[in-house]
Design an enzyme around this catalytic site. Structure first.
Site, PDB file in Angstrom:
ATOM      1  N   CYS A  27      -4.782   1.933  -3.828  1.00 43.73           N
ATOM      2  CA  CYS A  27      -3.560   2.558  -3.274  1.00 43.73           C
ATOM      3  C   CYS A  27      -2.360   1.627  -3.404  1.00 43.73           C
ATOM      4  O   CYS A  27      -1.509   1.579  -2.503  1.00 43.73           O
ATOM      5  CB  CYS A  27      -3.753   2.980  -1.816  1.00 43.73           C
ATOM      6  SG  CYS A  27      -4.970   4.251  -1.629  1.00 43.73           S
ATOM      7  N   ASP A  66       3.203  -3.920   8.062  1.00 48.16           N
ATOM      8  CA  ASP A  66       1.915  -3.234   7.988  1.00 48.16           C
ATOM      9  C   ASP A  66       0.823  -4.294   8.202  1.00 48.16           C
ATOM     10  O   ASP A  66       0.521  -5.078   7.313  1.00 48.16           O
ATOM     11  CB  ASP A  66       1.788  -2.562   6.615  1.00 48.16           C
ATOM     12  CG  ASP A  66       0.433  -1.884   6.440  1.00 48.16           C
ATOM     13  OD1 ASP A  66      -0.407  -1.997   7.345  1.00 48.16           O
ATOM     14  OD2 ASP A  66       0.231  -1.244   5.395  1.00 48.16           O
ATOM     15  N   LYS A 116     -10.245  -0.706  10.451  1.00 49.61           N
ATOM     16  CA  LYS A 116     -10.288  -1.914   9.618  1.00 49.61           C
ATOM     17  C   LYS A 116     -10.512  -3.155  10.483  1.00 49.61           C
ATOM     18  O   LYS A 116     -10.401  -4.280  10.002  1.00 49.61           O
ATOM     19  CB  LYS A 116      -8.968  -2.095   8.867  1.00 49.61           C
ATOM     20  CG  LYS A 116      -8.475  -0.848   8.183  1.00 49.61           C
ATOM     21  CD  LYS A 116      -8.609  -0.897   6.696  1.00 49.61           C
ATOM     22  CE  LYS A 116      -7.834   0.257   6.098  1.00 49.61           C
ATOM     23  NZ  LYS A 116      -8.167   0.481   4.723  1.00 49.61           N
ATOM     24  N   HIS A 151       0.871  -1.182   0.000  1.00 53.06           N
ATOM     25  CA  HIS A 151       0.000   0.000   0.000  1.00 53.06           C
ATOM     26  C   HIS A 151       0.909   1.233   0.000  1.00 53.06           C
ATOM     27  O   HIS A 151       1.986   1.204   0.580  1.00 53.06           O
ATOM     28  CB  HIS A 151      -0.844  -0.047   1.284  1.00 53.06           C
ATOM     29  CG  HIS A 151      -1.917   0.992   1.366  1.00 53.06           C
ATOM     30  ND1 HIS A 151      -1.664   2.309   1.669  1.00 53.06           N
ATOM     31  CD2 HIS A 151      -3.266   0.907   1.219  1.00 53.06           C
ATOM     32  CE1 HIS A 151      -2.801   2.983   1.699  1.00 53.06           C
ATOM     33  NE2 HIS A 151      -3.790   2.157   1.428  1.00 53.06           N
ATOM     34  N   GLN A 193      -4.434  -4.974   7.333  1.00 52.82           N
ATOM     35  CA  GLN A 193      -5.469  -5.874   6.816  1.00 52.82           C
ATOM     36  C   GLN A 193      -5.457  -7.225   7.533  1.00 52.82           C
ATOM     37  O   GLN A 193      -6.182  -8.133   7.139  1.00 52.82           O
ATOM     38  CB  GLN A 193      -5.261  -6.107   5.313  1.00 52.82           C
ATOM     39  CG  GLN A 193      -5.428  -4.862   4.473  1.00 52.82           C
ATOM     40  CD  GLN A 193      -6.873  -4.395   4.394  1.00 52.82           C
ATOM     41  OE1 GLN A 193      -7.805  -5.150   4.648  1.00 52.82           O
ATOM     42  NE2 GLN A 193      -7.059  -3.134   4.053  1.00 52.82           N
TER      43      GLN A 193
HETATM   44  N1  PMP Z   1      -1.969  -0.257   4.801  1.00 54.77           N
HETATM   45  C1  PMP Z   1      -2.917  -1.011   4.264  1.00 54.77           C
HETATM   46  C2  PMP Z   1      -2.585  -2.425   3.868  1.00 54.77           C
HETATM   47  C3  PMP Z   1      -4.201  -0.509   4.081  1.00 54.77           C
HETATM   48  O1  PMP Z   1      -5.151  -1.285   3.556  1.00 54.77           O
HETATM   49  C4  PMP Z   1      -4.464   0.821   4.460  1.00 54.77           C
HETATM   50  C5  PMP Z   1      -5.823   1.426   4.251  1.00 54.77           C
HETATM   51  N2  PMP Z   1      -6.384   1.186   3.009  1.00 54.77           N
HETATM   52  C6  PMP Z   1      -3.429   1.573   5.026  1.00 54.77           C
HETATM   53  C7  PMP Z   1      -2.209   1.001   5.184  1.00 54.77           C
HETATM   54  C8  PMP Z   1      -3.660   2.973   5.483  1.00 54.77           C
HETATM   55  O2  PMP Z   1      -4.534   2.974   6.558  1.00 54.77           O
HETATM   56  P1  PMP Z   1      -5.113   4.332   7.154  1.00 54.77           P
HETATM   57  O3  PMP Z   1      -5.699   5.068   6.004  1.00 54.77           O
HETATM   58  O4  PMP Z   1      -6.134   3.885   8.137  1.00 54.77           O
HETATM   59  O5  PMP Z   1      -3.956   5.066   7.772  1.00 54.77           O
END
Ligand code: PMP
Length: 577
Positions: A378, A199, A225, A119, A202
């Site tokens: 993203c 990270d 999430k 991401h 998910q």
């Molecule tokens: N990492 C991953 C794998 C994500 O799916 C997301 C959110 N789509 C993020 C980071 C960023 O999370 P946040 O917008 O809550 O900071």
């Protein structure tokens, strides 16, 4: 299974027309658990106060609840101590805090290694870090269809060397659903003193996480999430890693002593929690953490079963192409020739459909009350590597059920059949429709007479077939119309309007606009409100957010062309006179 614990699903429950809430976009954000909402309400109504300061009762209660939430998160991720859990605003902030606080002197190699599916949140801070410290970036590759199996793992092991300073990798890919075998990877990386940043955004809601077993240096995630609120997240770090990390958010609450030219910081976690924290968010997240911890085995079983069912159901569509580890799981159309047997994906499934604009499908589903996501999620570098513009992502959570999947499949099937039947109908009536088009506003009147999304959609598909297509060689930056989620071109070709978009719905709308513009030219009408016209046809609420600007800009282009032509004609006439 857990649906009744999520109030979102009971809104309008007794109103059949408003009740379709097939929510399959949990990778974007999950619905909120009842006890999360209750705990946050209780805090605001019963003991609202700031933490770590006041001696009065509410302040003490607030501090206690806030610190209890930290302990609940420690327990969820099996951290050694609660002080290793830092509250942040979310995964993005957590990763930026690591990248801004790490000292280059604590890193031994010269290269940052990131997973191809990362991401942007776990890529861009490292890109900036590498630029700042003159390090290289390298990529952990996936197969050409987004699969990470033993083959890719062996390749990764060959990449790990003393030259790697840091590995930034998701526990689970948001775009593909792949679960990465982090315990093995980090064990090998640690032998080369590689700092590991995981990270876990998910992962938390779907699989068990044990940061001590993973032995990673840092692990981050977002509350929203995992059934918790937005605006709260976690940065976990091994205590010694946090002690070495410099705080990047400076201000109140995080200091022991301050002078005009000097400061001494608190120990972790407080040294990273400058300013008044998101107290309600932390309390809510604590509740979510407790729920996940108590139910994770049941959640895993339930989601795995649904995931298998979803794969089987989707594999009945020959034109549908899955990407990611789900594509490697055996189905009737796909003999599994990948070298892993374990279930290596959560219930997030990404796919494309041959000859279909995914935005059209998502819009069709959305009209039926199904929430899914289309795009690059993203993870643009991943899409480029997979040679895709994007995917349609269906993502499950603990509240998803078989009925949701059946409903999704029924509507995908309907969408694909609709398209086929329109193609057949068009072939049969082609000659007739050319003649019919000589009548004014044939397309518009058919749309206007249609009732219900299915019928309007059908008419838009038919209208799309009448669009005068702008030839490929004229689709340039000069004729491109900005603002639409799909590429769009509009111009005059051989003195007639012509346009193109990959989206059939957009092509249908363009055909309607051009039908009207053609008529206006022939009647010498230069001032016409095309947007109001689309509204009059009952179409405006079918424009998705991502298309509204594109359609408005296409209308501006038509206006400009019409006015330029009118002026040119007027000048020519004056010159003649
Ligand atoms: N990492 C991953 C794998 C994500 O799916 C997301 C959110 N789509 C993020 C980071 C960023 O999370 P946040 O917008 O809550 O900071």
């Amino acid at each position: 299974m857990f649906k009744s614990r999520f109030p979102y699903f009971s809104v309008n429950a007794d109103d059949k027309n408003k009740n379709t809430r097939v929510y399959l976009d949990s990778a974007a954000t999950t619905q909120k658990l009842d006890s999360v909402l209750l705990a946050m309400d209780n805090y605001h109504q019963e003991y609202n106060a700031s933490v770590h300061r006041g001696a009065y009762q509410s302040a003490q209660l607030a501090t206690k609840a806030y610190e209890q939430a930290r302990v609940k998160i420690q327990q969820l991720i099996s951290a050694k101590k609660a002080d290793e859990v830092i509250f942040t605003s979310g995964a993005t902030e957590s990763i930026n805090m690591i990248a801004n606080g790490l000292s280059i002197n604590d890193l031994s190699g010269t290269t940052i290694l990131v997973m191809a599916s990362e991401h942007h949140a776990n890529l861009l801070p490292w890109q900036a870090f590498a630029k700042r410290h003159k390090l290289n970036m390298d990529v952990i590759e996936l197969s050409s269809d987004g699969i990470f199996s033993e083959r890719e793992l062996s390749r990764l092991y060959e990449q790990l060397s003393d030259d790697i300073a840091l590995i930034a990798i998701a526990h689970v890919s948001n775009a593909l659903g792949n679960i990465y075998p982090l315990e093995d990877i980090i064990e090998k990386a640690a032998k080369h003193n590689i700092v590991s940043v995981v990270d876990g955004t998910q992962a938390l809601a779907h699989i068990s996480v044990d940061v001590q077993k993973l032995n990673c240096d840092f692990y981050v995630f977002s509350g929203h999430k995992m059934y918790g609120p937005c605006g709260i997240g976690v940065l976990y770090g091994k205590y010694e890693a946090l002690t070495a990390l410099a705080p990047s958010k400076l201000g109140g609450e995080m200091v022991v002593d301050v002078d005009f030219s000097a400061v001494s910081f608190q120990m972790p976690p407080l040294k990273f929690e400058g300013g008044t924290p998101n107290i309600a968010g932390a309390i809510g997240l604590g509740e979510a953490a407790e729920f996940v911890k108590n139910n994770i085995e049941e959640i895993k079983r339930h989601e795995e079963k649904l995931h298998q069912y979803l794969i089987r159901q989707l594999s009945q569509f020959d034109s549908l192409i899955m990407v990611g580890n789900s594509a490697a799981l055996p189905t009737k159309n796909n003999i599994n020739n990948h070298d892993f047997s374990e279930h290596l994906s959560i219930g997030t499934l990404s796919f494309t459909v041959k000859n279909q604009q995914l935005n059209d499908l998502a819009l069709y589903l959305s009209q039926a009350g199904v929430a899914v996501r289309v795009g690059h999620h993203c993870a643009m570098p991943l899409m480029k590597r997979l040679k895709l513009q994007g995917t349609l992502r269906v993502s499950l959570a603990c509240y998803s059920d078989l009925k949701d999947i059946d409903y999704l499949i029924e509507h995908i099937s309907h969408f694909l059949r609709l398209d086929e039947s329109q193609a057949r109908l068009h072939a049969l009536t082609e000659t007739k429709s050319v003649d019919e088009n000589k009548q004014h506003f044939l397309l518009a009147s058919k749309v206007q007479q249609s009732r219900g999304w299915d019928n309007v959609y059908r008419q838009l598909l038919l209208a799309s077939k009448s669009l005068r297509i702008l030839p490929q060689e004229l689709r340039t930056s000069l004729t491109s119309v900005s603002g639409c989620e799909t590429d769009l071109w509009l111009a005059m070709a051989d003195d007639r309007f012509a346009a193109y978009s990959q989206s059939k719905v957009v092509r249908g709308i363009l055909a309607l606009l051009i039908e009207r513009a053609d008529h206006n030219i022939s009647c010498g009408i230069h001032d016409f409100d095309y947007l109001q016209y689309l509204e009059f046809l009952g179409l405006s609420h079918y424009f998705s957010e991502g298309r509204r600007d594109g359609i408005a800009n296409a209308i501006k282009t038509i206006d400009v062309i019409m006015k330029t032509n009118a002026n040119a004609n007027a000048n020519a006439k004056t010159n003649e006179d």
